[in-house]
Enzyme design. Structure first.
Site, PDB file in Angstrom:
ATOM      1  N   VAL A   1       0.830  -1.199   0.000  1.00 15.45           N
ATOM      2  CA  VAL A   1       0.000   0.000   0.000  1.00 15.45           C
ATOM      3  C   VAL A   1       0.866   1.251   0.000  1.00 15.45           C
ATOM      4  O   VAL A   1       0.680   2.156  -0.817  1.00 15.45           O
ATOM      5  CB  VAL A   1      -0.942  -0.008   1.228  1.00 15.45           C
ATOM      6  CG1 VAL A   1      -1.704   1.293   1.321  1.00 15.45           C
ATOM      7  CG2 VAL A   1      -1.896  -1.180   1.146  1.00 15.45           C
TER       8      VAL A   1
ATOM      9  N   LYS B   1      15.564  -2.703   3.554  1.00 19.09           N
ATOM     10  CA  LYS B   1      14.521  -2.362   2.591  1.00 19.09           C
ATOM     11  C   LYS B   1      14.768  -0.951   2.031  1.00 19.09           C
ATOM     12  O   LYS B   1      14.672  -0.731   0.814  1.00 19.09           O
ATOM     13  CB  LYS B   1      13.179  -2.408   3.311  1.00 19.09           C
ATOM     14  CG  LYS B   1      12.032  -2.785   2.449  1.00 19.09           C
ATOM     15  CD  LYS B   1      10.855  -3.102   3.342  1.00 19.09           C
ATOM     16  CE  LYS B   1       9.598  -3.220   2.554  1.00 19.09           C
ATOM     17  NZ  LYS B   1       8.430  -3.319   3.401  1.00 19.09           N
TER      18      LYS B   1
ATOM     19  N   ARG C   1      -5.902  -3.856  -5.405  1.00 21.29           N
ATOM     20  CA  ARG C   1      -5.685  -5.307  -5.423  1.00 21.29           C
ATOM     21  C   ARG C   1      -4.241  -5.574  -5.772  1.00 21.29           C
ATOM     22  O   ARG C   1      -3.706  -4.959  -6.701  1.00 21.29           O
ATOM     23  CB  ARG C   1      -6.549  -5.990  -6.496  1.00 21.29           C
ATOM     24  CG  ARG C   1      -8.023  -5.943  -6.252  1.00 21.29           C
ATOM     25  CD  ARG C   1      -8.782  -6.201  -7.540  1.00 21.29           C
ATOM     26  NE  ARG C   1      -8.472  -5.184  -8.557  1.00 21.29           N
ATOM     27  CZ  ARG C   1      -8.799  -5.263  -9.835  1.00 21.29           C
ATOM     28  NH1 ARG C   1      -9.427  -6.323 -10.292  1.00 21.29           N
ATOM     29  NH2 ARG C   1      -8.483  -4.301 -10.680  1.00 21.29           N
TER      30      ARG C   1
ATOM     31  N   ASN D   1     -14.661  -4.982   1.737  1.00 25.13           N
ATOM     32  CA  ASN D   1     -13.941  -6.250   1.626  1.00 25.13           C
ATOM     33  C   ASN D   1     -14.806  -7.429   2.060  1.00 25.13           C
ATOM     34  O   ASN D   1     -14.769  -8.493   1.444  1.00 25.13           O
ATOM     35  CB  ASN D   1     -12.646  -6.198   2.433  1.00 25.13           C
ATOM     36  CG  ASN D   1     -11.507  -5.621   1.608  1.00 25.13           C
ATOM     37  OD1 ASN D   1     -11.683  -5.359   0.415  1.00 25.13           O
ATOM     38  ND2 ASN D   1     -10.363  -5.418   2.209  1.00 25.13           N
TER      39      ASN D   1
ATOM     40  N   PHE E   1     -16.106 -10.729  -9.384  1.00 27.37           N
ATOM     41  CA  PHE E   1     -16.010 -11.456  -8.107  1.00 27.37           C
ATOM     42  C   PHE E   1     -17.045 -12.563  -7.976  1.00 27.37           C
ATOM     43  O   PHE E   1     -17.556 -12.843  -6.904  1.00 27.37           O
ATOM     44  CB  PHE E   1     -16.041 -10.489  -6.911  1.00 27.37           C
ATOM     45  CG  PHE E   1     -14.653 -10.001  -6.616  1.00 27.37           C
ATOM     46  CD1 PHE E   1     -14.006  -9.158  -7.502  1.00 27.37           C
ATOM     47  CD2 PHE E   1     -13.971 -10.446  -5.502  1.00 27.37           C
ATOM     48  CE1 PHE E   1     -12.700  -8.760  -7.277  1.00 27.37           C
ATOM     49  CE2 PHE E   1     -12.666 -10.048  -5.267  1.00 27.37           C
ATOM     50  CZ  PHE E   1     -12.031  -9.203  -6.164  1.00 27.37           C
TER      51      PHE E   1
ATOM     52  N   ALA F   1     -15.965 -18.815  -9.306  1.00 27.92           N
ATOM     53  CA  ALA F   1     -15.998 -19.893  -8.304  1.00 27.92           C
ATOM     54  C   ALA F   1     -14.660 -20.628  -8.280  1.00 27.92           C
ATOM     55  O   ALA F   1     -13.923 -20.629  -9.266  1.00 27.92           O
ATOM     56  CB  ALA F   1     -17.126 -20.853  -8.635  1.00 27.92           C
TER      57      ALA F   1
ATOM     58  N   GLY G   1      -7.848 -15.960  -0.712  1.00 31.40           N
ATOM     59  CA  GLY G   1      -6.710 -15.938   0.204  1.00 31.40           C
ATOM     60  C   GLY G   1      -6.235 -14.507   0.258  1.00 31.40           C
ATOM     61  O   GLY G   1      -6.984 -13.591  -0.061  1.00 31.40           O
TER      62      GLY G   1
ATOM     63  N   CYS H   1      -5.947  -9.521   2.886  1.00 32.69           N
ATOM     64  CA  CYS H   1      -7.054  -8.633   3.279  1.00 32.69           C
ATOM     65  C   CYS H   1      -8.336  -9.341   3.693  1.00 32.69           C
ATOM     66  O   CYS H   1      -8.854  -9.103   4.773  1.00 32.69           O
ATOM     67  CB  CYS H   1      -7.371  -7.678   2.131  1.00 32.69           C
ATOM     68  SG  CYS H   1      -6.082  -6.477   1.877  1.00 32.69           S
TER      69      CYS H   1
HETATM   70  C1  UDX Z   1      -8.471  -7.232  -1.927  1.00 26.65           C
HETATM   71  C2  UDX Z   1      -9.521  -6.201  -2.397  1.00 26.65           C
HETATM   72  O1  UDX Z   1      -9.977  -6.539  -3.715  1.00 26.65           O
HETATM   73  C3  UDX Z   1      -8.949  -4.819  -2.371  1.00 26.65           C
HETATM   74  O2  UDX Z   1      -9.954  -3.880  -2.738  1.00 26.65           O
HETATM   75  C4  UDX Z   1      -8.480  -4.559  -0.963  1.00 26.65           C
HETATM   76  O3  UDX Z   1      -8.071  -3.283  -0.760  1.00 26.65           O
HETATM   77  C5  UDX Z   1      -7.415  -5.571  -0.570  1.00 26.65           C
HETATM   78  O4  UDX Z   1      -7.972  -6.868  -0.666  1.00 26.65           O
HETATM   79  P1  UDX Z   1      -6.392  -8.542  -2.981  1.00 26.65           P
HETATM   80  O5  UDX Z   1      -6.422  -9.338  -1.720  1.00 26.65           O
HETATM   81  O6  UDX Z   1      -5.098  -7.974  -3.440  1.00 26.65           O
HETATM   82  O7  UDX Z   1      -7.399  -7.287  -2.864  1.00 26.65           O
HETATM   83  O8  UDX Z   1      -6.944  -9.471  -4.161  1.00 26.65           O
HETATM   84  P2  UDX Z   1      -8.328  -9.734  -4.924  1.00 26.65           P
HETATM   85  O9  UDX Z   1      -8.099  -9.596  -6.367  1.00 26.65           O
HETATM   86  O10 UDX Z   1      -9.430  -8.966  -4.327  1.00 26.65           O
HETATM   87  O11 UDX Z   1      -8.544 -11.296  -4.629  1.00 26.65           O
HETATM   88  C6  UDX Z   1      -8.704 -11.797  -3.306  1.00 26.65           C
HETATM   89  C7  UDX Z   1      -8.895 -13.298  -3.319  1.00 26.65           C
HETATM   90  O12 UDX Z   1     -10.175 -13.656  -3.808  1.00 26.65           O
HETATM   91  C8  UDX Z   1      -7.891 -14.065  -4.186  1.00 26.65           C
HETATM   92  O13 UDX Z   1      -7.461 -15.211  -3.471  1.00 26.65           O
HETATM   93  C9  UDX Z   1      -8.689 -14.467  -5.392  1.00 26.65           C
HETATM   94  O14 UDX Z   1      -8.202 -15.636  -5.985  1.00 26.65           O
HETATM   95  C10 UDX Z   1     -10.066 -14.661  -4.803  1.00 26.65           C
HETATM   96  N1  UDX Z   1     -11.153 -14.462  -5.760  1.00 26.65           N
HETATM   97  C11 UDX Z   1     -11.366 -13.236  -6.321  1.00 26.65           C
HETATM   98  C12 UDX Z   1     -12.008 -15.519  -6.068  1.00 26.65           C
HETATM   99  O15 UDX Z   1     -11.846 -16.634  -5.583  1.00 26.65           O
HETATM  100  N2  UDX Z   1     -13.027 -15.299  -6.952  1.00 26.65           N
HETATM  101  C13 UDX Z   1     -13.265 -14.098  -7.511  1.00 26.65           C
HETATM  102  O16 UDX Z   1     -14.234 -13.988  -8.276  1.00 26.65           O
HETATM  103  C14 UDX Z   1     -12.401 -13.031  -7.198  1.00 26.65           C
END
Ligand code: UDX
Length: 454
Positions: free
Chosen positions: A11, A35, A159, A231, A272, A275, A280, A283
């Site tokens: 972030v 770092k 993301r 989230n 989103f 399936a 994971g 967040c």
């Molecule tokens: C997420 C939020 O999207 C973001 O707005 C927030 O600020 C931080 O957390 P991130 O964890 O980076 O972002 O990834 P994201 O693309 O949201 O995916 C999260 C998880 O959901 C992944 O493991 C992904 O594989 C899973 N996922 C996502 C699904 O299983 N199905 C979907 O349709 C979408």
């Protein structure tokens, strides 16, 4: 504007690089000497597409330091973007946030400064951060802090894997604070994003049709809750489609078609609804757990969020159950995992389903091999005690395996030489945990093809 960012994780570094790209003078502060040295030498400590390009392109506006004194006094805006890792009882560990707030208070000038919380923090933390900054400021200066600073909450929605895109072309910007003048400072800071009048970087074009980005000004608590509620809703959407997926498997429906059919209802939306093994990452698990914990503190039972978490955990069990149903015995079997990162385009392994699945298989006596295009080395470094053989190529995962599970939907896995790989396996079983592969093509290639929604 002069801006400081405390914390150079996903972030902080992304925010710093984007603000520097937009023309602000940004100083990033981190407590980790290695770092900071690496960043000063132009090295990015994690894998994120385009971040290195942005950092090098904006290097005239971007500095890295260990020293609060070199950053805070001259800044009009100070972002706190430190980690809030999960602590005991589901509540996040706030020690880095506390240290950052104190460090800021000790170095604030007398000019009005906006201290912005970008870390995901429990609701009410804005007030707490304000009190810490104030105490540290007053202890140092011996005077009252009135007018020296204000606290704002500005949740991030980026993301991993699309962090730069999400930061430059956001759906909305949320700013929570108590006074109009604080919101005005942040509006000035974000004006190029709101108006979308900056020259898009060559490597990341502006999406067609993107107009002005809404900036929503709220009170502190609302902005903090927006982050958790957003989230949790996304997490719940994924668990919902996975619950429907389990049923689709039973009734013989195709979950991809079902997701499309319901997603095209504009009230639901197509995104989103992919399936698979479930979510994971850093967040969704942490934020849903924190939301449940906060609700409990107020005597509320966040049942829907709890159910989303249970369904998500269950998906990982279902991988093992599917393999067991097929192979009958897991002891002595070799299972290959394609993908370790929690999703494609990142090397982040926090709460990665692959880790949980590998542990469950090992507990049942199976041997586990795995491949990941970018997260393999990090996996070995961070998980030395998990006995997984990491293969440098996907081919290694297939060799002499009794089954292969596709855990992370890296696009290159779709392009594998599936025909050629089949004879290298002991038994040609593939479990597609992400609905990436084409069932008919896989069956034609001679695989016994399994999916969670089948
Ligand atoms: C997420 C939020 O999207 C973001 O707005 C927030 O600020 C931080 O957390 P991130 O964890 O980076 O972002 O990834 P994201 O693309 O949201 O995916 C999260 C998880 O959901 C992944 O493991 C992904 O594989 C899973 N996922 C996502 C699904 O299983 N199905 C979907 O349709 C979408």
């Amino acid at each position: 504007m002069n801006v400081s960012i405390i914390g150079t994780g996903y972030v902080g570094l992304t925010t710093g690089a984007c603000l520097a790209f937009l023309g602000h003078k940004v100083t990033c502060v981190d407590a980790d000497e290695n770092k900071v040295k690496a960043l000063q030498a132009g090295e990015i400590p994690f894998y994120e597409p385009y971040l290195a390009d942005l950092v090098s392109g904006a290097s005239n506006n971007l500095k890295f330091t260990l020293d609060y004194a070199a950053a805070i006094p001259q800044s009009q805006v100070v972002f706190i973007a430190v980690g809030t890792p999960p602590g005991a009882n589901g509540a996040p560990d706030l020690r880095y946030l506390e240290a950052a707030a104190r460090g800021i208070g000790e170095h604030l000038s007398n000019e009005f400064t906006v201290v912005v919380n970008k870390s995901t923090v429990p609701i009410g933390s804005g007030n707490w951060v304000g009190a810490l900054v104030r105490d540290a400021y007053e202890k140092r200066s011996g005077g009252k802090s009135n007018g020296a600073f204000a606290v704002a909450s500005n949740p991030e929605f980026l993301r991993e894997g699309s962090a730069i895109f999400d930061s430059l072309y956001p759906d909305r910007i949320v700013v929570g604070c108590a006074e109009a003048r604080t919101a005005e400072v942040l509006y000035s800071l974000y004006r190029p994003l709101v108006d979308q009048d900056f020259q898009a970087p060559a490597f990341l074009a502006r999406p067609e049709g993107l107009g002005a980005v809404p900036l929503i000004a709220t009170d502190l608590a609302s902005a903090e809750l927006v982050k958790y509620a957003a989230n949790a809703f996304l997490a719940l959407k994924i668990s919902y489609i996975n619950e429907i997926g389990a049923l689709a498997g039973k009734v013989g429906a195709d979950i991809g078609q079902v997701a499309k059919g319901i997603g095209l209802d504009a009230r639901i939306g197509t995104r989103f609804l992919q399936a698979g093994i479930g979510w994971g990452g850093s967040c969704f698990g942490k934020d849903t757990s924190a939301l449940v914990a906060t609700a409990a503190e107020y005597g509320l039972d966040a049942q829907i969020v709890k159910a989303a978490r249970d369904v998500n955990q269950r998906q990982r069990e279902r991988v093992v159950e599917k393999l067991l149903g097929e192979l009958k015995i897991l002891k002595g079997r070799t299972i290959g995992l394609l993908g370790l990162a929690f999703k494609p385009n990142t090397d982040d392994l926090r709460e990665a389903p692959a880790i949980d699945i590998a542990k469950k298989l090992i507990e049942r006596g199976a041997r586990v091999k795995a491949h990941d295009p970018v997260a393999a080395e990090r996996f070995k470094k961070e998980n030395p005690s998990i006995e997984v053989t990491v293969c440098p190529t996907p081919e290694g995962v297939f060799r002499d395996s009794d089954a292969v599970v596709l855990v992370t939907e890296w696009p290159e896995y779709r392009e594998l030489d599936w025909d050629g790989l089949r004879p290298t396996m002991r038994s040609a079983i593939v479990l597609d945990g992400r609905n990436l592969l084409d069932r008919a093509a896989m069956e034609k290639a001679g695989y016994r093809f399994l999916a969670l929604a089948s």
